[in-house]
Design a protein around this motif. Structure first.
Motif, mmCIF file in Angstrom:
data_model
loop_
_atom_site.group_PDB
_atom_site.id
_atom_site.type_symbol
_atom_site.label_atom_id
_atom_site.label_comp_id
_atom_site.label_asym_id
_atom_site.label_seq_id
_atom_site.Cartn_x
_atom_site.Cartn_y
_atom_site.Cartn_z
ATOM 1 N N VAL A 194 0.840 -1.201 0.000
ATOM 2 C CA VAL A 194 0.000 0.000 0.000
ATOM 3 C C VAL A 194 0.874 1.249 0.000
ATOM 4 C CG1 VAL A 194 -1.758 1.285 1.276
ATOM 5 C CG2 VAL A 194 -1.916 -1.204 1.110
ATOM 6 N N TRP A 195 1.980 1.208 0.745
ATOM 7 C CA TRP A 195 2.900 2.349 0.730
ATOM 8 C C TRP A 195 3.469 2.573 -0.666
ATOM 9 C CZ3 TRP A 195 4.398 6.228 3.900
ATOM 10 C CH2 TRP A 195 5.562 6.904 3.577
ATOM 11 N N ARG A 196 3.903 1.501 -1.317
ATOM 12 C CA ARG A 196 4.438 1.638 -2.672
ATOM 13 C C ARG A 196 3.396 2.219 -3.622
ATOM 14 N NH1 ARG A 196 6.244 -3.809 -4.907
ATOM 15 N NH2 ARG A 196 6.517 -2.454 -6.731
ATOM 16 N N ALA A 197 2.145 1.809 -3.441
ATOM 17 C CA ALA A 197 1.086 2.302 -4.315
ATOM 18 C C ALA A 197 0.836 3.793 -4.137
ATOM 19 C CB ALA A 197 -0.209 1.538 -4.049
ATOM 20 N N HIS A 198 1.270 4.351 -2.993
ATOM 21 C CA HIS A 198 1.118 5.788 -2.752
ATOM 22 C C HIS A 198 2.378 6.583 -3.097
ATOM 23 C CE1 HIS A 198 -2.432 4.614 -0.371
ATOM 24 N NE2 HIS A 198 -2.795 5.871 -0.452
ATOM 25 N N THR A 199 3.462 5.909 -3.426
ATOM 26 C CA THR A 199 4.723 6.626 -3.641
ATOM 27 C C THR A 199 5.391 6.318 -4.974
ATOM 28 O OG1 THR A 199 5.900 4.893 -2.403
ATOM 29 C CG2 THR A 199 5.206 6.858 -1.172
ATOM 30 N N GLU A 200 4.923 5.299 -5.716
ATOM 31 C CA GLU A 200 5.517 4.957 -7.004
ATOM 32 C C GLU A 200 4.560 5.360 -8.128
ATOM 33 O OE1 GLU A 200 6.740 0.887 -7.136
ATOM 34 O OE2 GLU A 200 7.826 1.001 -5.226
ATOM 35 N N PRO A 201 4.970 6.275 -8.997
ATOM 36 C CA PRO A 201 4.071 6.792 -10.028
ATOM 37 C C PRO A 201 3.422 5.724 -10.899
ATOM 38 C CG PRO A 201 6.037 8.155 -9.898
ATOM 39 C CD PRO A 201 6.273 6.967 -9.008
ATOM 40 N N LYS A 205 -0.681 5.551 -10.996
ATOM 41 C CA LYS A 205 -1.452 5.859 -12.203
ATOM 42 C C LYS A 205 -2.473 4.771 -12.540
ATOM 43 C CE LYS A 205 2.221 6.802 -14.717
ATOM 44 N NZ LYS A 205 3.084 7.201 -15.868
ATOM 45 N N ARG A 206 -2.334 3.599 -11.887
ATOM 46 C CA ARG A 206 -3.260 2.498 -12.163
ATOM 47 C C ARG A 206 -4.497 2.519 -11.266
ATOM 48 N NH1 ARG A 206 0.339 -2.746 -11.823
ATOM 49 N NH2 ARG A 206 -1.699 -3.724 -12.245
ATOM 50 N N TRP A 207 -4.459 3.320 -10.179
ATOM 51 C CA TRP A 207 -5.606 3.265 -9.267
ATOM 52 C C TRP A 207 -6.161 4.621 -8.828
ATOM 53 C CZ3 TRP A 207 -5.631 5.253 -4.285
ATOM 54 C CH2 TRP A 207 -4.402 5.598 -3.738
ATOM 55 N N LEU A 208 -5.332 5.664 -8.781
ATOM 56 C CA LEU A 208 -5.809 6.953 -8.258
ATOM 57 C C LEU A 208 -6.517 7.734 -9.372
ATOM 58 C CD1 LEU A 208 -5.903 8.649 -5.680
ATOM 59 C CD2 LEU A 208 -3.791 9.765 -6.422
ATOM 60 N N TYR A 316 -9.992 3.492 -4.145
ATOM 61 C CA TYR A 316 -9.506 2.456 -3.227
ATOM 62 C C TYR A 316 -9.951 1.059 -3.675
ATOM 63 C CZ TYR A 316 -7.960 5.976 0.154
ATOM 64 O OH TYR A 316 -7.304 7.004 0.781
ATOM 65 N N ALA A 317 -11.161 0.951 -4.213
ATOM 66 C CA ALA A 317 -11.597 -0.341 -4.732
ATOM 67 C C ALA A 317 -10.703 -0.769 -5.895
ATOM 68 C CB ALA A 317 -13.050 -0.252 -5.186
ATOM 69 N N ARG A 318 -10.318 0.179 -6.706
ATOM 70 C CA ARG A 318 -9.415 -0.117 -7.822
ATOM 71 C C ARG A 318 -8.030 -0.499 -7.293
ATOM 72 N NH1 ARG A 318 -10.065 4.408 -9.991
ATOM 73 N NH2 ARG A 318 -11.910 3.920 -11.226
ATOM 74 N N LEU A 323 -3.361 -4.351 -6.300
ATOM 75 C CA LEU A 323 -2.496 -5.099 -5.379
ATOM 76 C C LEU A 323 -2.608 -6.603 -5.614
ATOM 77 C CD1 LEU A 323 -2.870 -3.145 -2.015
ATOM 78 C CD2 LEU A 323 -1.217 -2.828 -3.869
ATOM 79 N N VAL A 324 -3.784 -7.070 -5.937
ATOM 80 C CA VAL A 324 -3.961 -8.494 -6.223
ATOM 81 C C VAL A 324 -3.149 -8.905 -7.438
ATOM 82 C CG1 VAL A 324 -5.616 -10.234 -7.004
ATOM 83 C CG2 VAL A 324 -6.211 -8.703 -5.111
#
Length: 325
Positions: A194-201, A205-208, A316-318, A323-324
């Motif tokens: 989850v941290w990586r998903a908030h800090t790696e572009p 770009k795949r979820w936000l 967040y659902a995305r 992550l899966v």
């Protein structure tokens, strides 16, 4: 909210906080004697605690620090006076310096924690005894009533466990006061991911993306203290709306658990908000907690009225799907 009352008594030089929980009294005991659990609620939102020492024995000490959104620190130390497991304990609670030494120019207090069984679960009664009316007034003026209330109102989710507290409830927005809201969402996945998903572009770009029909056109992140970021979105063909973006600066970064940033709507003179992101993992799931500080109540209400919560839930659902994969 669990806290039912906070009462100051200048005549008896006490401050008493009462909170009720749908959990047994021995569960309260375990939360208040495990420093890792204490860290999740002892500091109010925006000032989480870190216990660096916790020796539960009469005459021994606990030491902790609370870290503010700009990296400010407030240190404290407890000296254990009595221990009556599992009904409670008492300590001398003092302000401290960075090494944990008591600050003699600040008031200390004798704090008594009592855990009582009730028909509905348990009751926490915390009574702080002061040496003088001036000491009580000084601590109250520092915001201890408001801070203690917000801190203990976080305890219910610790007692329940993350899944019972948040699973299946989606994105939740709680108004804490005139300028603060707290957003929570349980994500299936490790805190590191989850941290990586908030800090790696490339991941972000795949979820936000907010609601369907939007794309992220700019995602630039430098997640270190002093680093800046810039995000922008635009509607896909056939989707109504105007392109917009945000920019800001990282004020605090404690990977993989906490990040504090400013957020400003690009190209406007709107004031910035302060976004305090905290991640906590339990049983393979991560609770995202985002505390947002607005400049005033009017701005808070204006932003909430935009449907922000629904847009965040779509993202967040995305994120869980990302992550899966």
């Amino acid at each position: 909210m669990p806290v039912t009352s906070v009462h100051t008594d200048p005549e008896n030089l006490t401050m008493t906080l009462v909170a009720d929980f749908p959990a047994p009294a021995d569960r309260l005991w375990s939360a208040f004697t495990d420093p890792r659990q204490l860290e999740r609620f002892w500091g109010p939102p925006g000032w989480p605690a870190t216990f660096t020492q916790f020796d539960l024995a009469v005459g021994s000490h606990a030491k902790y620090r609370m870290t503010g959104p700009h990296g400010e620190r407030a240190n404290g130390t407890w000296e254990f006076l009595t221990i009556d497991a599992p009904r409670g304990y008492s300590v001398i609670d003092s302000f401290a310096d960075e090494e944990g030494a008591v600050l003699t120019d600040m008031p200390s207090m004798r704090m008594v924690l009592e855990f009582e069984s009730t028909p509905e679960g348990s009751r926490l009664v915390t009574t702080s005894h002061f040496e003088s009316a001036e000491a009580l007034e000084k601590v109250v003026a520092m915001g201890v009533v408001e801070g203690s209330t917000m801190a203990m109102n976080q305890l219910d989710r610790v007692l329940e466990g993350l899944r019972a507290y948040a699973e299946g409830k989606g994105t939740r927005t709680e108004i804490l006061d005139d300028t603060h809201v707290r957003i929570t969402r349980l994500i299936e996945g490790s805190r590191d991911l989850v941290w990586r998903a908030h800090t790696e572009p490339e991941l972000m770009k795949r979820w936000l993306l907010g609601p369907d029909g939007w794309r992220m056109t700019v995602c630039e992140i430098d997640p270190v203290v002093g680093g800046t970021y810039r995000y922008a979105w635009a509607p896909e063909d056939g989707t109504e709306g105007q392109a917009f973006g945000f920019d800001g600066e990282t004020l605090l970064a404690e990977a993989p658990s906490r990040s504090v940033t400013t957020e400003h709507m690009t190209g406007t003179d709107f004031p910035s908000t302060l976004n305090d992101l905290n991640l906590y993992e339990e049983d393979g799931a991560t609770l995202i907690t985002l505390v947002i500080e607005y400049p005033d109540q009017q701005t808070r209400d204006m932003v909430l009225a935009t449907g922000m919560t629904d847009g965040m839930e779509a993202s967040y659902a995305r994120l869980e799907g990302v992550l899966v994969s």
